[in-house]
Design a protein around this motif. Structure first.
Motif, PDB file in Angstrom:
ATOM      1  N   UNK A   1       0.829  -1.211   0.000  1.00 30.18           N
ATOM      2  CA  UNK A   1       0.000   0.000   0.000  1.00 30.18           C
ATOM      3  C   UNK A   1       0.858   1.254   0.000  1.00 30.18           C
ATOM      4  N   UNK A   2       1.904   1.276   0.829  1.00 32.60           N
ATOM      5  CA  UNK A   2       2.763   2.454   0.912  1.00 32.60           C
ATOM      6  C   UNK A   2       3.455   2.737  -0.417  1.00 32.60           C
ATOM      7  N   UNK A   3       4.063   1.718  -0.999  1.00 29.36           N
ATOM      8  CA  UNK A   3       4.781   1.925  -2.257  1.00 29.36           C
ATOM      9  C   UNK A   3       3.815   2.318  -3.377  1.00 29.36           C
ATOM     10  N   UNK A   4       2.674   1.630  -3.460  1.00 25.87           N
ATOM     11  CA  UNK A   4       1.698   1.952  -4.496  1.00 25.87           C
ATOM     12  C   UNK A   4       1.185   3.380  -4.344  1.00 25.87           C
TER      13      UNK A   4
ATOM     14  N   UNK B   1       2.742   6.056  -3.184  1.00 24.28           N
ATOM     15  CA  UNK B   1       3.706   7.026  -3.681  1.00 24.28           C
ATOM     16  C   UNK B   1       3.835   6.964  -5.204  1.00 24.28           C
ATOM     17  N   UNK B   2       3.838   5.767  -5.759  1.00 22.07           N
ATOM     18  CA  UNK B   2       3.995   5.636  -7.217  1.00 22.07           C
ATOM     19  C   UNK B   2       2.785   6.203  -7.938  1.00 22.07           C
ATOM     20  N   UNK B   3       1.585   5.869  -7.482  1.00 21.29           N
ATOM     21  CA  UNK B   3       0.370   6.375  -8.129  1.00 21.29           C
ATOM     22  C   UNK B   3       0.262   7.889  -7.946  1.00 21.29           C
ATOM     23  N   UNK B   4       0.593   8.383  -6.765  1.00 19.21           N
ATOM     24  CA  UNK B   4       0.540   9.830  -6.540  1.00 19.21           C
ATOM     25  C   UNK B   4       1.499  10.556  -7.478  1.00 19.21           C
ATOM     26  N   UNK B   5       2.731  10.021  -7.621  1.00 22.71           N
ATOM     27  CA  UNK B   5       3.707  10.667  -8.506  1.00 22.71           C
ATOM     28  C   UNK B   5       3.276  10.588  -9.965  1.00 22.71           C
ATOM     29  N   UNK B   6       2.773   9.432 -10.395  1.00 19.40           N
ATOM     30  CA  UNK B   6       2.340   9.278 -11.788  1.00 19.40           C
ATOM     31  C   UNK B   6       1.145  10.170 -12.099  1.00 19.40           C
ATOM     32  N   UNK B   7       0.201  10.249 -11.152  1.00 19.90           N
ATOM     33  CA  UNK B   7      -0.956  11.121 -11.353  1.00 19.90           C
ATOM     34  C   UNK B   7      -0.530  12.584 -11.370  1.00 19.90           C
ATOM     35  N   UNK B   8       0.420  12.943 -10.495  1.00 15.00           N
ATOM     36  CA  UNK B   8       0.928  14.316 -10.482  1.00 15.00           C
ATOM     37  C   UNK B   8       1.590  14.654 -11.818  1.00 15.00           C
TER      38      UNK B   8
ATOM     39  N   UNK C   1      -7.985  11.288 -13.466  1.00 19.49           N
ATOM     40  CA  UNK C   1      -8.132   9.881 -13.117  1.00 19.49           C
ATOM     41  C   UNK C   1      -6.795   9.341 -12.635  1.00 19.49           C
ATOM     42  N   UNK C   2      -6.811   8.341 -11.767  1.00 17.02           N
ATOM     43  CA  UNK C   2      -5.525   7.800 -11.273  1.00 17.02           C
ATOM     44  C   UNK C   2      -4.704   7.196 -12.395  1.00 17.02           C
ATOM     45  N   UNK C   3      -3.408   7.423 -12.335  1.00 13.34           N
ATOM     46  CA  UNK C   3      -2.475   6.862 -13.308  1.00 13.34           C
ATOM     47  C   UNK C   3      -1.703   5.735 -12.630  1.00 13.34           C
ATOM     48  N   UNK C   4      -1.915   4.521 -13.108  1.00 13.42           N
ATOM     49  CA  UNK C   4      -1.246   3.353 -12.524  1.00 13.42           C
ATOM     50  C   UNK C   4      -0.289   2.776 -13.561  1.00 13.42           C
ATOM     51  N   UNK C   5       1.026   2.917 -13.366  1.00 12.85           N
ATOM     52  CA  UNK C   5       1.988   2.389 -14.337  1.00 12.85           C
ATOM     53  C   UNK C   5       1.904   0.860 -14.421  1.00 12.85           C
TER      54      UNK C   5
ATOM     55  N   UNK D   1       2.953  -2.410 -11.758  1.00 15.18           N
ATOM     56  CA  UNK D   1       2.093  -3.522 -11.350  1.00 15.18           C
ATOM     57  C   UNK D   1       2.775  -4.854 -11.671  1.00 15.18           C
ATOM     58  N   UNK D   2       3.394  -4.942 -12.858  1.00 11.34           N
ATOM     59  CA  UNK D   2       4.093  -6.172 -13.236  1.00 11.34           C
ATOM     60  C   UNK D   2       5.252  -6.445 -12.278  1.00 11.34           C
ATOM     61  N   UNK D   3       5.976  -5.380 -11.912  1.00  9.88           N
ATOM     62  CA  UNK D   3       7.101  -5.555 -10.985  1.00  9.88           C
ATOM     63  C   UNK D   3       6.618  -6.033  -9.626  1.00  9.88           C
ATOM     64  N   UNK D   4       5.488  -5.499  -9.163  1.00  9.05           N
ATOM     65  CA  UNK D   4       4.937  -5.919  -7.874  1.00  9.05           C
ATOM     66  C   UNK D   4       4.550  -7.386  -7.911  1.00  9.05           C
ATOM     67  N   UNK D   5       3.960  -7.836  -9.029  1.00  8.17           N
ATOM     68  CA  UNK D   5       3.567  -9.235  -9.158  1.00  8.17           C
ATOM     69  C   UNK D   5       4.788 -10.144  -9.113  1.00  8.17           C
TER      70      UNK D   5
END
Length: 472
Positions: free
Chosen positions: A301-304, A306-313, A430-434, A438-442
């Motif tokens: 949750x923490x990593x996601x 920050x990543x989603x916040x930065x990508x959306x920004x 809208x949220x930007x999810x790289x 997601x693939x790296x997390x999997x």
């Protein structure tokens, strides 16, 4: 027998049970000590080189260091609470015998808290020492590179912050984790230690109600932060508090949310006996399942977030700078990327703490299930099947944690970006999810599942059926 005497007895008799908690406490203290010491060194360097706004730089670094120390301590606290809960679950029979002999539940709980205080103090002192050494090494590397960073002070007062925070967190975690002692009755000395089934957990209205209230209040805070962000960036503070509160509520509900998710995922892992048993164990032992999974949920949750916040920004930035000089856009994007990398690296340390907790909970669970494993071996389960069962439990926990963590992280990251940049946005965001993330997390999740299962599965396969069934 006093609580101190009981604590000394348990520490002397089974010190190995507390090694993971000692490691988690030391990791958190080392992380905080290194961050604060390096921040102080950089602040001193900025002052001596007459860099403009050096006092502001030092304050900013100190605030960020305390923020990330708080995150690491929070994760360590959750992991340590789960560890002590698991330890107590395995001591129910002994605790009940102590109650038969006249020990009170409160004395026994104080004994557990005393164990936590000792572990917390030792781990914090060790961790602060390691953190100071890391800071000193950073100073050596900086001076070798031409940056005259000062040598960190051995008795720097700032080091007291991670020392006290980590020690108190471990003590508080042991006190919370030892709450089950209060529910153990002398009559349980006649039976085996069993954790509460799923249907009984759902009948805890006060605890469940408080968790639901926290989620609801946190959701209101997130919404208010986003609304405030339409006119001012200060809304991000309200959104942050709302996110923390709602996440605490989610952790409180984890024992009800996680087991059904684990069971669904477990049924997808195969139709063989090891996979089916792994899926069934999630519902038979919901508290244990939640304990072994919630740490990874926090990390993902923490990593996601920050990543989603930065990508959306970045998406908002590109949308609002249309027509601006290309150099400006590239520079702003580079700053966002660098900040994201730094924050992800710092948050990654909290994930390491969560991984330690996952391995520890699985290992303790195997130690407490020797009778169960022995019975499986006696009725024909091979060592390979036992290993696959434990690996299946670890895999379903990692997959469930990833799914829940990514979902929560997207919501939190999107809300944070809107609360911070909503005032400069010209339309719906809208949220930007790289997808690469997601693939790296999997991939990392799969690796974590396999590695986390190695130690407990080796323990399980070393015990013969006769020896396991002979355990008291």
């Amino acid at each position: 027998m006093s609580s101190r005497t009981l604590a000394r007895s348990e520490l002397a008799r089974r010190p190995g049970q507390h090694l993971p908690s000692l490691l988690v406490t030391a990791l958190g203290a080392a992380f905080g000590a290194a961050l604060l010491a390096v921040s102080s060194m950089i602040g001193d360097y900025a002052a001596t080189t007459a860099i403009g706004g050096s006092a502001g730089v030092e304050r900013m670094l100190t605030v960020l260091s305390i923020l990330f120390l708080g995150i690491a301590v929070f994760v360590a606290g959750v992991v340590t609470t789960n560890t002590f809960s698991t330890i107590i679950a395995g001591r129910v029979h002994e605790i009940a015998l102590a109650r038969v002999l006249g020990a009170s539940a409160r004395d026994l709980r104080r004994s557990v808290a005393t164990e936590g205080a000792v572990v917390g103090l030792l781990g914090s002192v060790l961790g602060v020492g390691v953190g100071w050494a890391v800071a000193a090494l950073v100073g050596v590397i900086g001076r070798a590179s031409g940056v005259a960073l000062p040598v960190p002070e051995v008795l720097d007062p700032v080091l007291a912050v991670p020392l006290v925070a980590s020690a108190l967190t471990t003590w508080l975690a042991s006190w919370l984790g030892g709450a089950r002692v209060l529910t153990v009755t002398p009559m349980q000395a006649l039976g085996s230690a069993e954790e509460a089934p799923y249907d009984r957990l759902s009948r805890r209205p006060v605890r469940t109600g408080l968790a639901v209230l926290a989620v609801a209040a946190g959701a209101v805070g997130l919404g208010a932060g986003v609304m405030m962000g339409q006119s001012s960036s200060s809304g991000v503070l309200v959104a942050f508090l709302g996110g923390v509160l709602s996440f605490i509520g989610v952790i409180g509900l984890s024992r009800l949310i996680i087991p059904p998710v684990l069971r669904v995922i477990g049924t997808l892992l195969g139709r063989g006996a090891p996979a089916r048993l792994g899926a069934a164990n999630a519902m038979r032992h919901p508290e244990r399942s939640a304990r072994s999974t919630v740490g990874i949920v926090i990390g993902v949750t923490l990593i996601t977030t920050f990543v989603v916040a930065a990508s959306t920004a970045r998406t908002v930035l590109f949308a609002t700078t249309a027509g601006a000089p290309e150099e400006y856009v590239e520079e702003a994007s580079r700053i966002i990327d660098n900040v994201t990398l730094v924050f992800a690296g710092l948050i990654g340390f909290a994930v390491v703490i969560a991984l330690v907790g996952l391995v520890n909970t699985l290992t303790l669970g195997v130690m407490q299930r020797r009778r169960e494993i022995g019975l499986l071996r006696a009725v024909g389960f091979t060592r390979g099947q036992v290993r696959r069962m434990i690996t299946a439990e670890s895999a379903q926990g990692a997959i469930a944690a990833t799914a829940i963590g990514v979902l929560l992280g997207v919501v939190y990251g999107w809300s944070g970006a809107l609360a911070l940049l909503g005032s400069v946005s010209s339309g719906a965001v809208w949220p930007t999810v790289p997808l690469a993330f997601v693939a790296a997390v999997v991939v990392v999740t799969a690796a974590v599942a396999l590695l986390a299962a190695l130690i407990p599965s080796r323990r399980a396969t070393r015990v013969t059926p006769v020896a396991a069934l002979a355990v008291d």
